[in-house]
Design a protein around this motif. Structure first.
Motif, mmCIF file in Angstrom:
data_model
loop_
_atom_site.group_PDB
_atom_site.id
_atom_site.type_symbol
_atom_site.label_atom_id
_atom_site.label_comp_id
_atom_site.label_asym_id
_atom_site.label_seq_id
_atom_site.Cartn_x
_atom_site.Cartn_y
_atom_site.Cartn_z
ATOM 1 N N GLU A 166 30.251 34.256 34.688
ATOM 2 C CA GLU A 166 30.348 34.119 36.151
ATOM 3 C C GLU A 166 31.817 33.937 36.515
ATOM 4 O O GLU A 166 32.477 33.064 35.948
ATOM 5 C CB GLU A 166 29.583 32.857 36.600
ATOM 6 C CG GLU A 166 28.067 32.971 36.534
ATOM 7 C CD GLU A 166 27.537 34.040 37.488
ATOM 8 O OE1 GLU A 166 26.840 34.948 36.989
ATOM 9 O OE2 GLU A 166 27.873 33.999 38.684
ATOM 10 N N ILE A 167 32.319 34.765 37.429
ATOM 11 C CA ILE A 167 33.706 34.571 37.903
ATOM 12 C C ILE A 167 33.662 34.560 39.434
ATOM 13 O O ILE A 167 33.282 35.559 40.048
ATOM 14 C CB ILE A 167 34.638 35.701 37.406
ATOM 15 C CG1 ILE A 167 34.651 35.717 35.868
ATOM 16 C CG2 ILE A 167 36.044 35.507 37.960
ATOM 17 C CD1 ILE A 167 35.470 36.838 35.266
ATOM 18 N N TRP A 198 30.131 39.053 35.687
ATOM 19 C CA TRP A 198 30.874 40.139 35.037
ATOM 20 C C TRP A 198 30.275 40.341 33.659
ATOM 21 O O TRP A 198 30.212 39.388 32.880
ATOM 22 C CB TRP A 198 32.362 39.791 34.920
ATOM 23 C CG TRP A 198 33.094 39.888 36.235
ATOM 24 C CD1 TRP A 198 32.862 39.138 37.350
ATOM 25 C CD2 TRP A 198 34.141 40.799 36.571
ATOM 26 N NE1 TRP A 198 33.709 39.518 38.363
ATOM 27 C CE2 TRP A 198 34.506 40.528 37.911
ATOM 28 C CE3 TRP A 198 34.823 41.809 35.883
ATOM 29 C CZ2 TRP A 198 35.520 41.237 38.576
ATOM 30 C CZ3 TRP A 198 35.824 42.504 36.528
ATOM 31 C CH2 TRP A 198 36.160 42.233 37.869
ATOM 32 N N GLU A 199 29.799 41.562 33.382
ATOM 33 C CA GLU A 199 29.206 41.864 32.066
ATOM 34 C C GLU A 199 30.044 42.961 31.427
ATOM 35 O O GLU A 199 30.009 44.114 31.837
ATOM 36 C CB GLU A 199 27.757 42.312 32.250
ATOM 37 C CG GLU A 199 26.988 42.338 30.959
ATOM 38 C CD GLU A 199 25.470 42.444 31.163
ATOM 39 O OE1 GLU A 199 25.008 42.406 32.323
ATOM 40 O OE2 GLU A 199 24.777 42.568 30.150
ATOM 41 N N VAL A 200 30.878 42.544 30.469
ATOM 42 C CA VAL A 200 31.892 43.469 29.947
ATOM 43 C C VAL A 200 31.827 43.541 28.418
ATOM 44 O O VAL A 200 31.358 42.593 27.775
ATOM 45 C CB VAL A 200 33.315 43.048 30.395
ATOM 46 C CG1 VAL A 200 33.402 42.901 31.917
ATOM 47 C CG2 VAL A 200 33.756 41.762 29.730
ATOM 48 N N LYS A 218 40.557 36.909 34.269
ATOM 49 C CA LYS A 218 41.020 36.027 35.357
ATOM 50 C C LYS A 218 41.032 36.840 36.651
ATOM 51 O O LYS A 218 41.622 37.925 36.684
ATOM 52 C CB LYS A 218 42.448 35.536 35.094
ATOM 53 C CG LYS A 218 42.596 34.574 33.911
ATOM 54 C CD LYS A 218 44.006 33.945 33.917
ATOM 55 C CE LYS A 218 44.221 33.126 32.651
ATOM 56 N NZ LYS A 218 44.542 34.010 31.473
ATOM 57 N N GLN A 219 40.371 36.280 37.697
ATOM 58 C CA GLN A 219 40.345 37.054 38.951
ATOM 59 C C GLN A 219 41.742 37.139 39.549
ATOM 60 O O GLN A 219 42.440 36.148 39.667
ATOM 61 C CB GLN A 219 39.377 36.419 39.958
ATOM 62 C CG GLN A 219 39.382 37.178 41.291
ATOM 63 C CD GLN A 219 38.117 36.987 42.067
ATOM 64 O OE1 GLN A 219 37.013 37.073 41.541
ATOM 65 N NE2 GLN A 219 38.269 36.688 43.344
ATOM 66 N N VAL A 237 38.976 42.430 41.270
ATOM 67 C CA VAL A 237 39.769 42.863 40.122
ATOM 68 C C VAL A 237 40.113 41.642 39.265
ATOM 69 O O VAL A 237 40.479 40.591 39.808
ATOM 70 C CB VAL A 237 41.080 43.557 40.564
ATOM 71 C CG1 VAL A 237 41.856 44.071 39.365
ATOM 72 C CG2 VAL A 237 40.773 44.723 41.514
ATOM 73 N N CYS A 238 39.907 41.778 37.951
ATOM 74 C CA CYS A 238 40.320 40.732 37.011
ATOM 75 C C CYS A 238 41.378 41.278 36.077
ATOM 76 O O CYS A 238 41.335 42.460 35.710
ATOM 77 C CB CYS A 238 39.130 40.302 36.149
ATOM 78 S SG CYS A 238 38.033 39.120 36.937
ATOM 79 N N SER A 239 42.319 40.415 35.719
ATOM 80 C CA SER A 239 43.192 40.787 34.594
ATOM 81 C C SER A 239 42.399 40.412 33.341
ATOM 82 O O SER A 239 41.528 39.540 33.373
ATOM 83 C CB SER A 239 44.510 40.012 34.659
ATOM 84 O OG SER A 239 44.233 38.619 34.539
#
Ligand code: N17
Length: 276
Positions: free
Chosen positions: A11-12, A17-19, A27-28, A37-39
């Motif tokens: 959870e972000i 997010w399922e990656v 990190k958002q 977008v997350c780094s």
């Protein structure tokens, strides 16, 4: 429901997010109407990446068409100076489970609006050269740069949010070519300024190039090709920086299709992605 084998779920900021397991330390860095977008770090290549998760891309036909367009355009861009796709994935294994997909791009640390005060003429020359290489075959979008002063043209379409979320994130600075004609022709006529007085630290060649690029009338303005040929870039020019562009099939850009068809097309594009 279990996450797909080889994928991790977290959870972000209220979004799941399922990656793939190889993407760690998410990190958002940005969020907006179309997505977040997350780094992240690719634990295999050890490189930083930016992963964009579109927000419910198949909630409507408009969203589905927009998601398909971004996927197709990002897949198509294969130029050093234009943002492109490193990877694209979905946790779904079948079309009827397909709800989300994630776009993975090289992480661009900042943008010109944040570094413009630190630019020496050498860096300016390198940045403008890269812009022109990227623009040669493209309409300008946003201009993002990384720590090595490498530039990529991209198009965020993300609304800006809190400064904290955007730290190190590139900011949307929409480029409006003067061809915004009605607005430009409504402006009063001003006498042309002397660029060497405006830019006293700029070299003679830099001023001469600027004078030929900053021309309101597009018919008299230097093209990207013409600018790259200018002596200002002597010593930097390398034809390898402008490969022959492959034509982009924009036949779907103006199509009206049912949501399920956009979804099927997107699923096909996700599954057919081959990293280059
Ligand atoms: C609504 C819409 C968007 N697009 C579109 C088309 C082509 C490229 C992009 C894009 O740059 N996308 C993009 C750019 C930057 C991103 O975020 C970062 C942040 C930091 N480093 C790299 C990328 C994420 C996506 C967006 C088409 N329709």
């Amino acid at each position: 429901m279990e996450s797909r084998v080889g994928f991790s779920r977290e959870e972000i900021n209220g979004t799941t997010w399922e990656v793939p397991d190889k993407y760690i330390c998410l990190k958002q860095i940005g969020t907006g109407a179309y997505g977040s977008v997350c780094s992240a770090i690719n634990n295999k290549s050890k490189e930083m990446a930016a992963i964009k998760k579109l927000h419910r891309p198949f909630q409507s036909e408009i969203f589905a068409k927009r998601a398909y367009r971004e996927l197709r355009l990002l897949k198509h861009m294969k130029h050093e100076n234009v943002i492109g796709l490193l990877d694209v994935f979905t946790p779904a294994s079948r079309l009827d489970d397909f709800q989300d997909f994630y776009l993975v791009m090289p992480y661009m640390f900042t943008d010109l609006s944040k570094v413009k005060g630190l630019l020496t003429e050498d860096r300016i020359q390198f940045l403008v050269y890269q812009m022109l290489c990227g623009l040669k075959d493209l309409k300008p979008g946003n201009l993002a740069v990384n720590q090595d002063c490498e530039l990529k043209i991209l198009d965020f379409g993300l609304a800006r949010h809190t400064e904290a979320e955007m730290t190190g994130y590139v900011v949307t600075r929409w480029y409006r070519a003067p061809e915004a004609k009605s607005y430009v022709s409504s402006l009063p006529l001003y006498p042309r300024k002397d660029f060497s007085a405006l830019f006293p630290r700029a070299s003679k060649k830099a001023v001469e190039l600027l004078e030929k690029m900053l021309v309101l009338d597009p018919d008299n303005r230097l093209t990207a090709d013409g600018a790259l040929a200018h002596s200002y870039f002597d010593g930097l020019r390398d034809p390898e920086d402008w490969p022959e562009p492959t034509p982009y099939d924009d036949s779907y850009d103006n199509a009206t299709l049912p949501l399920e068809e956009w979804k099927r097309l997107s699923f096909k594009e996700v599954r057919s992605f081959v990293p280059f």
